[in-house]
Each structure stands twice: as C-alpha cells, then as structure tokens.
Design a protein around this motif. Structure first.
Motif, PDB file in Angstrom:
ATOM      1  N   UNK A  33       0.851  -1.191   0.000  1.00 34.08           N
ATOM      2  CA  UNK A  33       0.000   0.000   0.000  1.00 34.08           C
ATOM      3  C   UNK A  33       0.885   1.238   0.000  1.00 34.08           C
ATOM      4  N   UNK A  34       0.613   2.110  -0.938  1.00 35.98           N
ATOM      5  CA  UNK A  34       1.369   3.361  -1.066  1.00 35.98           C
ATOM      6  C   UNK A  34       0.392   4.522  -1.135  1.00 35.98           C
ATOM      7  N   UNK A  35       0.837   5.697  -0.744  1.00 36.29           N
ATOM      8  CA  UNK A  35      -0.014   6.879  -0.930  1.00 36.29           C
ATOM      9  C   UNK A  35      -0.281   7.100  -2.415  1.00 36.29           C
ATOM     10  N   UNK A  36      -1.425   7.662  -2.737  1.00 24.54           N
ATOM     11  CA  UNK A  36      -1.816   7.842  -4.139  1.00 24.54           C
ATOM     12  C   UNK A  36      -0.844   8.740  -4.895  1.00 24.54           C
ATOM     13  N   UNK A  37      -0.225   9.717  -4.230  1.00 22.08           N
ATOM     14  CA  UNK A  37       0.719  10.584  -4.927  1.00 22.08           C
ATOM     15  C   UNK A  37       1.954   9.801  -5.361  1.00 22.08           C
ATOM     16  N   UNK A  38       2.363   8.821  -4.562  1.00 19.38           N
ATOM     17  CA  UNK A  38       3.526   8.006  -4.903  1.00 19.38           C
ATOM     18  C   UNK A  38       3.224   7.130  -6.125  1.00 19.38           C
ATOM     19  N   UNK A  39       1.984   6.654  -6.246  1.00 17.47           N
ATOM     20  CA  UNK A  39       1.614   5.797  -7.371  1.00 17.47           C
ATOM     21  C   UNK A  39       1.645   6.556  -8.686  1.00 17.47           C
ATOM     22  N   UNK A  40       1.263   7.813  -8.678  1.00 14.37           N
ATOM     23  CA  UNK A  40       1.258   8.579  -9.916  1.00 14.37           C
ATOM     24  C   UNK A  40       2.670   8.895 -10.390  1.00 14.37           C
ATOM     25  N   UNK A  41       3.626   8.927  -9.455  1.00 13.54           N
ATOM     26  CA  UNK A  41       5.003   9.250  -9.806  1.00 13.54           C
ATOM     27  C   UNK A  41       5.787   8.046 -10.311  1.00 13.54           C
ATOM     28  N   UNK A  42       5.317   6.841  -9.978  1.00 13.70           N
ATOM     29  CA  UNK A  42       6.103   5.667 -10.369  1.00 13.70           C
ATOM     30  C   UNK A  42       6.077   5.497 -11.882  1.00 13.70           C
ATOM     31  N   UNK A  43       7.199   5.098 -12.394  1.00 14.36           N
ATOM     32  CA  UNK A  43       7.309   4.925 -13.843  1.00 14.36           C
ATOM     33  C   UNK A  43       7.009   3.484 -14.207  1.00 14.36           C
ATOM     34  N   UNK A  44       6.351   3.321 -15.314  1.00 11.30           N
ATOM     35  CA  UNK A  44       6.024   1.981 -15.796  1.00 11.30           C
ATOM     36  C   UNK A  44       7.074   1.547 -16.801  1.00 11.30           C
ATOM     37  N   UNK A  45       7.420   0.258 -16.719  1.00 16.00           N
ATOM     38  CA  UNK A  45       8.349  -0.293 -17.688  1.00 16.00           C
ATOM     39  C   UNK A  45       7.599  -0.608 -18.973  1.00 16.00           C
ATOM     40  N   UNK A  46       8.244  -0.428 -20.109  1.00 11.67           N
ATOM     41  CA  UNK A  46       7.580  -0.804 -21.354  1.00 11.67           C
ATOM     42  C   UNK A  46       7.416  -2.320 -21.402  1.00 11.67           C
ATOM     43  N   UNK A  47       6.394  -2.820 -22.104  1.00 15.43           N
ATOM     44  CA  UNK A  47       6.210  -4.265 -22.174  1.00 15.43           C
ATOM     45  C   UNK A  47       7.408  -4.916 -22.857  1.00 15.43           C
ATOM     46  N   UNK A  48       7.748  -6.096 -22.394  1.00 11.20           N
ATOM     47  CA  UNK A  48       8.876  -6.818 -22.981  1.00 11.20           C
ATOM     48  C   UNK A  48       8.495  -7.352 -24.348  1.00 11.20           C
ATOM     49  N   UNK A  49       9.483  -7.391 -25.207  1.00 10.25           N
ATOM     50  CA  UNK A  49       9.260  -7.946 -26.540  1.00 10.25           C
ATOM     51  C   UNK A  49       9.947  -9.298 -26.628  1.00 10.25           C
ATOM     52  N   UNK A  50       9.433 -10.138 -27.505  1.00 13.11           N
ATOM     53  CA  UNK A  50       9.971 -11.476 -27.704  1.00 13.11           C
ATOM     54  C   UNK A  50      11.325 -11.389 -28.392  1.00 13.11           C
ATOM     55  N   UNK A  51      12.272 -12.181 -27.940  1.00  9.67           N
ATOM     56  CA  UNK A  51      13.600 -12.231 -28.542  1.00  9.67           C
ATOM     57  C   UNK A  51      13.600 -13.297 -29.631  1.00  9.67           C
ATOM     58  N   UNK A  52      13.638 -12.916 -30.917  1.00  7.72           N
ATOM     59  CA  UNK A  52      13.586 -13.894 -32.004  1.00  7.72           C
ATOM     60  C   UNK A  52      14.716 -14.913 -31.988  1.00  7.72           C
ATOM     61  N   UNK A  53      15.819 -14.619 -31.283  1.00 10.77           N
ATOM     62  CA  UNK A  53      16.906 -15.591 -31.184  1.00 10.77           C
ATOM     63  C   UNK A  53      16.455 -16.870 -30.479  1.00 10.77           C
ATOM     64  N   UNK A  54      15.413 -16.785 -29.660  1.00 11.16           N
ATOM     65  CA  UNK A  54      14.907 -17.969 -28.968  1.00 11.16           C
ATOM     66  C   UNK A  54      14.260 -18.974 -29.926  1.00 11.16           C
ATOM     67  N   UNK A  55      13.902 -18.532 -31.128  1.00 12.24           N
ATOM     68  CA  UNK A  55      13.294 -19.444 -32.099  1.00 12.24           C
ATOM     69  C   UNK A  55      14.217 -20.600 -32.458  1.00 12.24           C
ATOM     70  N   UNK A  56      15.502 -20.377 -32.282  1.00  9.17           N
ATOM     71  CA  UNK A  56      16.474 -21.436 -32.561  1.00  9.17           C
ATOM     72  C   UNK A  56      16.276 -22.623 -31.609  1.00  9.17           C
ATOM     73  N   UNK A  57      15.702 -22.376 -30.428  1.00 11.70           N
ATOM     74  CA  UNK A  57      15.562 -23.407 -29.409  1.00 11.70           C
ATOM     75  C   UNK A  57      14.126 -23.855 -29.183  1.00 11.70           C
ATOM     76  N   UNK A  58      13.162 -23.039 -29.576  1.00 14.78           N
ATOM     77  CA  UNK A  58      11.760 -23.357 -29.315  1.00 14.78           C
ATOM     78  C   UNK A  58      11.165 -24.193 -30.437  1.00 14.78           C
ATOM     79  N   UNK A  59      10.364 -25.172 -30.064  1.00 16.56           N
ATOM     80  CA  UNK A  59       9.613 -25.977 -31.034  1.00 16.56           C
ATOM     81  C   UNK A  59       8.187 -26.127 -30.521  1.00 16.56           C
ATOM     82  N   UNK A  60       7.295 -26.499 -31.416  1.00 15.36           N
ATOM     83  CA  UNK A  60       5.906 -26.739 -31.044  1.00 15.36           C
ATOM     84  C   UNK A  60       5.848 -27.952 -30.120  1.00 15.36           C
TER      85      UNK A  60
END
Length: 118
Positions: A33-60
């Motif tokens: 629980x944080x004060x509401x003013x603290x919540x408005x100041x917090x920065x959000x991280x951008x959503x993570x993107x998939x690393x296409x290099x993992x395709x070398x290891x991933x299979x269905x």
C-alpha cells in the motif's frame, strides 16, 4: 546438448530473464500500500518484446517442429498444424489451453458445407 548451443541459449535467456516479469512486479506493487501521490510518480516499464533468437531453441510442443514468429499479433505460429501460441510480456505461452487456431481445417470446412446442403 553441445556446449555451444548451451551457451547461446544461456545468453539469449539472460537478456530475457534479467529482471522479474512485469506481471510479478505488478503483483508486488499491488500488494504494497502506497499513498496515491507516490503511485502517480512511479514509472512503468515498457512491455517486454519477444527475442527472435529464442526461435532457434523453441519448437511446437505438439509436432516438435520449428515455429515462426509473427510480430503483428505477437504470436508463435505452427503453420503445419495451423495453430498459434500467444506471447505475453515477451514470454511464449505454449500450454495447450493457450493455443489459437489460425485457420479452419479445410476438410472440416468442406464437410460442414456438404452437410449444410443435404
């Protein structure tokens, strides 16, 4: 697994898992629980993107065949089985319940049309 493959997989995963997933971070933020003013100041991280290099290891998990990354819907596609796995916060969700059919099976479609005409 050859050591070269292990080191490439480790380096690809190192960038992906360097920080806790955003979902875990949101849960931690929600439980504190944080004060509401603290919540408005917090920065959000951008959503993570998939690393296409993992395709070398991933299979269905069903066919054990390679997958193709589609950036627009953010999915991994198995063209042979015509299924897609969603990617959430850069992490492929490859459990069977998460699968989406990409195209209706042509034979099934033809059978439905034939039964509709009779």
């Amino acid at each position: 697994m050859p050591s070269g493959v292990c080191s490439r997989l480790a380096s690809a995963l190192r960038g992906t898992w360097a920080q806790p997933p955003a979902v875990a971070q949101r849960c931690v933020h929600a439980s504190v629980s944080r004060p509401s003013s603290d919540q408005s100041e917090r920065t959000r991280e951008p959503p993570r993107v998939f690393d296409p290099e993992l395709l070398e290891f991933l299979v269905c998990p069903f066919s054990k065949k390679p997958l193709r990354y589609e950036a627009s819907p953010n999915e991994l596609i198995n063209e042979e089985l015509e299924i897609a796995y969603p990617i959430i916060d850069g992490i492929p969700n490859m459990i069977p319940q998460a699968v989406r059919m990409t195209h209706q099976n042509k034979k099934q479609e033809e059978m439905e049309q034939a039964s509709a005409h009779t």
